[in-house]
Design an enzyme around this catalytic site. Structure first.
Site, PDB file in Angstrom:
ATOM      1  N   GLU A 282      45.017  42.654  28.890  1.00  0.00           N
ATOM      2  CA  GLU A 282      46.237  43.626  29.746  1.00  0.00           C
ATOM      3  C   GLU A 282      45.275  44.408  30.579  1.00  0.00           C
ATOM      4  O   GLU A 282      44.173  45.204  30.364  1.00  0.00           O
ATOM      5  CB  GLU A 282      46.396  44.580  28.659  1.00  0.00           C
ATOM      6  CG  GLU A 282      47.689  45.664  29.097  1.00  0.00           C
ATOM      7  CD  GLU A 282      48.290  46.130  28.031  1.00  0.00           C
ATOM      8  OE1 GLU A 282      47.734  47.010  27.242  1.00  0.00           O
ATOM      9  OE2 GLU A 282      49.664  46.297  27.568  1.00  0.00           O
TER      10      GLU A 282
ATOM     11  N   GLU B 235      52.554  49.621  18.332  1.00  0.00           N
ATOM     12  CA  GLU B 235      53.001  48.618  19.529  1.00  0.00           C
ATOM     13  C   GLU B 235      51.877  49.015  20.513  1.00  0.00           C
ATOM     14  O   GLU B 235      51.498  49.951  20.931  1.00  0.00           O
ATOM     15  CB  GLU B 235      54.227  49.349  20.055  1.00  0.00           C
ATOM     16  CG  GLU B 235      54.832  48.609  21.211  1.00  0.00           C
ATOM     17  CD  GLU B 235      54.556  48.639  22.561  1.00  0.00           C
ATOM     18  OE1 GLU B 235      53.448  47.933  22.798  1.00  0.00           O
ATOM     19  OE2 GLU B 235      55.139  49.451  23.152  1.00  0.00           O
TER      20      GLU B 235
ATOM     21  N   CYS C 192      53.821  48.626  28.568  1.00  0.00           N
ATOM     22  CA  CYS C 192      53.312  47.748  27.354  1.00  0.00           C
ATOM     23  C   CYS C 192      54.041  46.365  27.756  1.00  0.00           C
ATOM     24  O   CYS C 192      53.328  45.245  27.598  1.00  0.00           O
ATOM     25  CB  CYS C 192      53.806  48.278  26.115  1.00  0.00           C
ATOM     26  SG  CYS C 192      55.432  48.890  26.225  1.00  0.00           S
TER      27      CYS C 192
ATOM     28  N   GLY D 261      49.994  52.421  21.879  1.00  0.00           N
ATOM     29  CA  GLY D 261      48.857  52.552  22.712  1.00  0.00           C
ATOM     30  C   GLY D 261      47.889  51.603  22.549  1.00  0.00           C
ATOM     31  O   GLY D 261      48.389  50.496  22.642  1.00  0.00           O
ATOM     32  N   SER D 262      46.581  51.802  22.682  1.00  0.00           N
ATOM     33  CA  SER D 262      45.904  50.717  22.956  1.00  0.00           C
ATOM     34  C   SER D 262      45.468  49.860  21.676  1.00  0.00           C
ATOM     35  O   SER D 262      45.465  50.498  20.614  1.00  0.00           O
ATOM     36  CB  SER D 262      44.374  51.114  23.310  1.00  0.00           C
ATOM     37  OG  SER D 262      43.806  52.256  22.292  1.00  0.00           O
TER      38      SER D 262
ATOM     39  N   VAL E 216      42.537  51.722  19.436  1.00  0.00           N
ATOM     40  CA  VAL E 216      42.955  52.835  18.654  1.00  0.00           C
ATOM     41  C   VAL E 216      44.070  52.411  17.550  1.00  0.00           C
ATOM     42  O   VAL E 216      43.985  52.938  16.537  1.00  0.00           O
ATOM     43  CB  VAL E 216      43.589  53.889  19.417  1.00  0.00           C
ATOM     44  CG1 VAL E 216      44.281  55.109  18.750  1.00  0.00           C
ATOM     45  CG2 VAL E 216      42.729  54.563  20.576  1.00  0.00           C
ATOM     46  N   GLY E 217      44.597  51.403  17.946  1.00  0.00           N
ATOM     47  CA  GLY E 217      45.430  50.939  16.854  1.00  0.00           C
ATOM     48  C   GLY E 217      44.878  50.461  15.643  1.00  0.00           C
ATOM     49  O   GLY E 217      45.345  50.631  14.383  1.00  0.00           O
TER      50      GLY E 217
ATOM     51  N   LYS F 278      52.463  64.084  18.331  1.00  0.00           N
ATOM     52  CA  LYS F 278      51.315  64.177  19.223  1.00  0.00           C
ATOM     53  C   LYS F 278      51.201  63.455  20.420  1.00  0.00           C
ATOM     54  O   LYS F 278      50.939  62.082  20.477  1.00  0.00           O
ATOM     55  CB  LYS F 278      49.889  63.824  18.422  1.00  0.00           C
ATOM     56  CG  LYS F 278      48.657  64.475  18.637  1.00  0.00           C
ATOM     57  CD  LYS F 278      48.110  64.470  20.251  1.00  0.00           C
ATOM     58  CE  LYS F 278      47.654  62.999  20.432  1.00  0.00           C
ATOM     59  NZ  LYS F 278      47.169  62.963  21.733  1.00  0.00           N
TER      60      LYS F 278
HETATM   61  P1  NAI Z   1      44.778  55.356  23.841  1.00  0.00           P
HETATM   62  O1  NAI Z   1      45.467  54.387  22.539  1.00  0.00           O
HETATM   63  O2  NAI Z   1      43.602  55.780  23.594  1.00  0.00           O
HETATM   64  O3  NAI Z   1      46.158  56.484  23.805  1.00  0.00           O
HETATM   65  C1  NAI Z   1      47.185  56.513  23.094  1.00  0.00           C
HETATM   66  C2  NAI Z   1      47.546  57.794  22.071  1.00  0.00           C
HETATM   67  O4  NAI Z   1      46.687  57.690  21.069  1.00  0.00           O
HETATM   68  C3  NAI Z   1      47.475  58.860  23.034  1.00  0.00           C
HETATM   69  O5  NAI Z   1      48.049  59.637  22.504  1.00  0.00           O
HETATM   70  C4  NAI Z   1      45.821  59.139  22.499  1.00  0.00           C
HETATM   71  O6  NAI Z   1      45.804  60.608  22.296  1.00  0.00           O
HETATM   72  C5  NAI Z   1      45.923  58.855  21.026  1.00  0.00           C
HETATM   73  N1  NAI Z   1      44.600  58.582  20.495  1.00  0.00           N
HETATM   74  C6  NAI Z   1      43.572  58.252  21.209  1.00  0.00           C
HETATM   75  N2  NAI Z   1      42.335  58.194  20.214  1.00  0.00           N
HETATM   76  C7  NAI Z   1      42.917  58.292  19.138  1.00  0.00           C
HETATM   77  C8  NAI Z   1      42.466  58.246  17.666  1.00  0.00           C
HETATM   78  N3  NAI Z   1      41.140  58.250  17.654  1.00  0.00           N
HETATM   79  N4  NAI Z   1      43.213  58.679  16.522  1.00  0.00           N
HETATM   80  C9  NAI Z   1      44.337  59.051  16.926  1.00  0.00           C
HETATM   81  N5  NAI Z   1      44.950  59.080  18.130  1.00  0.00           N
HETATM   82  C10 NAI Z   1      44.419  58.799  19.303  1.00  0.00           C
HETATM   83  O7  NAI Z   1      45.057  54.668  25.173  1.00  0.00           O
HETATM   84  P2  NAI Z   1      44.550  55.082  26.438  1.00  0.00           P
HETATM   85  O8  NAI Z   1      42.971  55.067  26.324  1.00  0.00           O
HETATM   86  O9  NAI Z   1      45.262  56.132  27.160  1.00  0.00           O
HETATM   87  O10 NAI Z   1      44.634  53.625  27.314  1.00  0.00           O
HETATM   88  C11 NAI Z   1      43.645  52.543  27.286  1.00  0.00           C
HETATM   89  C12 NAI Z   1      44.436  51.067  27.381  1.00  0.00           C
HETATM   90  O11 NAI Z   1      45.330  51.097  26.341  1.00  0.00           O
HETATM   91  C13 NAI Z   1      45.343  51.249  28.708  1.00  0.00           C
HETATM   92  O12 NAI Z   1      44.651  51.028  29.709  1.00  0.00           O
HETATM   93  C14 NAI Z   1      46.149  50.159  28.134  1.00  0.00           C
HETATM   94  O13 NAI Z   1      45.720  48.658  28.264  1.00  0.00           O
HETATM   95  C15 NAI Z   1      46.478  50.555  26.463  1.00  0.00           C
HETATM   96  N6  NAI Z   1      47.749  51.215  26.366  1.00  0.00           N
HETATM   97  C16 NAI Z   1      48.853  50.424  26.262  1.00  0.00           C
HETATM   98  C17 NAI Z   1      50.221  51.107  25.948  1.00  0.00           C
HETATM   99  C18 NAI Z   1      51.238  50.785  25.487  1.00  0.00           C
HETATM  100  O14 NAI Z   1      52.276  50.940  26.072  1.00  0.00           O
HETATM  101  N7  NAI Z   1      51.109  49.631  24.519  1.00  0.00           N
HETATM  102  C19 NAI Z   1      50.072  52.900  26.432  1.00  0.00           C
HETATM  103  C20 NAI Z   1      48.950  53.349  26.633  1.00  0.00           C
HETATM  104  C21 NAI Z   1      47.877  52.399  27.068  1.00  0.00           C
HETATM  105 MG    MG Z   2      41.869  56.127  24.807  1.00  0.00          MG
END
Ligand code: NAI
Ligand code: MG
Length: 479
Positions: free
Chosen positions: A381, A248, A282, A226-227, A230-231, A173
């Site tokens: 971050e 991660e 990240c 991701g964040s 959500v982790g 996804k």
């Molecule tokens: P996010 O954690 O919401 O998105 C990452 C992935 O998780 C996307 O594919 C999203 O569709 C999916 N996701 C979102 N909600 C979910 C749920 N309830 N269940 C399962 N999957 C879900 O991150 P977002 O909102 O795009 O970015 C917010 C902050 O997170 C950023 O500002 C940054 O600080 C951090 N981040 C860190 C990343 C990294 O590489 N470690 C990558 C992206 C964001």
């Molecule tokens: Mg998000």
């Protein structure tokens, strides 16, 4: 490429509810296409297809044949490098040269893991007389992959490469903000002949398709980047089904400069480690910790370099592009505004190029001086082109400061003292520590992952193959 479809069981099909999501170019804010908005029904079909593949032809395939398919995909990616580069740059807003690096990196992932597929050996254990014990490394089964928008193509390789090499069947996804390269890469994978169901792709929203995937009862492992917020949700879903997860979740990684370091070399790397992908990495080196005796002099040099930084649309190939979305732009600007309200001084700021579209999501690269150790700029971050400078007194202060955040993903240490290099490497709680450097061009071969709230489990290198397999102990009594 028909980007409004999902890929299940070797077929491109429309999502069950037929709905789509608009895709926007971060450089202009203009619509560039639509993707499928997959939901729980699609995820369920994808997981079932993966399960059938795992129990069928894909699961039966010899490791050498799996490896060949991965290697062929790596080759195919290189043959399509220009097209994939343009697509990735348009979709994410990242500068073309960075997008090209990313495409080379995703090819490397498939080459590396293609070569590794038949080199994943088990073990034997000396046991009681009359016994022989083997440890088999078996695939987990059906693996779920949820990835972010900052490096869609690289993440495709980083997460699917080891999962497929180990013999798992995967459901991916990608992120709703950027996933066109993932769709194209899936098409290329289909062309090289992966059996039906080995790779399934369901784009969609996190709270719909993402949540449906992470909570599906028939998956065997979740890999998420991701964040931190959500982790937590991912771990709760994993707990409900008693499945492991690899997480991660980003960082606040320090770049630590001692007085005896080569300053010229350090400055170039420190700036690159922050501005790469406009700070949306990240492992971005978002804190620079400087020994107090050289602080003023070093900051003068660093500020001079920072002032020359330019942000602009991806096709201009500047130091920074836009950030990914309006939401992210507001988030990063919020950090800048709060820092101003807290009287934290800006040491230097780059510029947004005059040719940038008003609709693009630009943020000027910004260096803050003397950031207090308890301020959010020193601890949280930002995920944008914002660097926080903090002085330290001596080595033990540097270690304390380096470890003084909730995160622990990577770190850079600049010093010419060999003994100090070793002491620092051991004292820093982070998954990767670089001495006189930072990051490593994708670092496909190098195990990568977090301490503390940066997550757990390891990706990249051979460690990732261990995560995507499970040890089975077989005991023969031949007494
Ligand atoms: P996010 O954690 O919401 O998105 C990452 C992935 O998780 C996307 O594919 C999203 O569709 C999916 N996701 C979102 N909600 C979910 C749920 N309830 N269940 C399962 N999957 C879900 O991150 P977002 O909102 O795009 O970015 C917010 C902050 O997170 C950023 O500002 C940054 O600080 C951090 N981040 C860190 C990343 C990294 O590489 N470690 C990558 C992206 C964001
Ligand atoms: Mg998000």
């Amino acid at each position: 490429m028909n980007s409004t479809q999902i890929f299940i069981n070797g077929q491109w099909v429309s999502p069950a509810n037929g709905r789509v999501l608009d895709m926007v170019a971060p450089s202009t804010g203009e619509k560039i296409g639509t993707i499928a908005r997959g939901t729980a029904a699609d995820i369920d079909m994808a997981v079932k297809a993966a399960r059938r593949a795992f129990e069928g032809p894909w699961g039966q395939m010899a490791a050498v044949e799996r490896g060949r398919l991965l290697s062929r995909l790596g080759q195919k990616i290189l043959e399509n490098e220009d097209e994939l580069t343009a697509l990735e740059a348009l979709d994410t807003g990242k500068a073309l040269k960075l997008a090209r690096n990313d495409i080379k990196a995703v090819a490397r992932y498939f080459e590396f893991y293609g070569g590794a597929a038949d080199k994943l050996h088990g073990e034997t254990i000396p046991f009681l007389n009359g016994y022989q014990v083997m440890i088999l490394r078996e695939p987990r089964g059906v693996t779920a992959h949820i990835i972010p928008w900052n490096y869609p193509a690289q993440m495709f390789g980083r997460t699917l490469g080891p999962a497929l090499a180990a013999g798992n069947a995967a459901v991916l996804k990608p992120a709703e903000e950027a996933c066109l390269s993932c769709i194209r890469l899936t098409e290329l994978a289909a062309e090289v002949g992966f059996p039906d169901g080995a790779i399934n792709l369901v784009p969609g929203l996190g709270e719909e398709a993402g949540a449906a995937l992470s909570s599906h009862p028939d998956i065997d492992l979740i890999s998420f980047t991701g964040s931190p917020e959500v982790g937590i949700l991912i771990q709760k879903s994993a707990a409900e089904n008693h499945v492991p997860c690899v997480l991660e979740l980003g960082g606040k990684s320090p770049q630590i400069v001692f007085a005896d370091a080569d300053h010229g070399k350090a400055i170039e790397t420190i700036v690159a480690a922050l501005v790469q992908n406009t700070g949306q990495t990240c492992s971005a080196g978002s804190r620079v910790l400087i020994e107090r005796s050289i602080y003023d002099q070093f900051m003068t040099q660093l500020s001079r370099r920072f002032k020359n930084l330019r942000a602009g649309p991806h096709e201009m190939d500047l130091d920074c592009g836009p950030v990914i979305s309006r939401v992210q732009q507001e988030r990063v600007l919020g950090f800048l505004e709060r820092a101003r309200a807290d009287n934290i001084e800006i040491a230097a700021q780059g510029e947004v190029h005059a040719a940038s579209s008003d609709g693009g999501y630009f943020v000027p690269p910004t260096l803050f001086r003397l950031v207090p150790r308890d301020h959010e700029l020193a601890r949280e971050e930002v995920f944008g082109p914002v660097l926080a400078a903090i002085p330290f007194d001596d080595e033990s202060d540097a270690i304390r400061l380096a470890n003084d955040t909730d995160f622990g993903l990577i770190a850079g240490v600049w010093t010419d003292s060999g003994a100090r290099q070793m002491r620092m490497a051991k004292a820093i709680r982070a998954g990767q520590v670089y001495i006189n450097g930072y990051g490593a061009g994708g670092g496909i071969e190098l195990p990568f992952g977090g301490f503390k709230k940066s997550g757990h489990g390891r990706e990249k290198g051979f460690e990732a193959l261990r995560e995507f397999t499970v040890a089975k102990t077989v005991v023969f009594n031949h007494g």
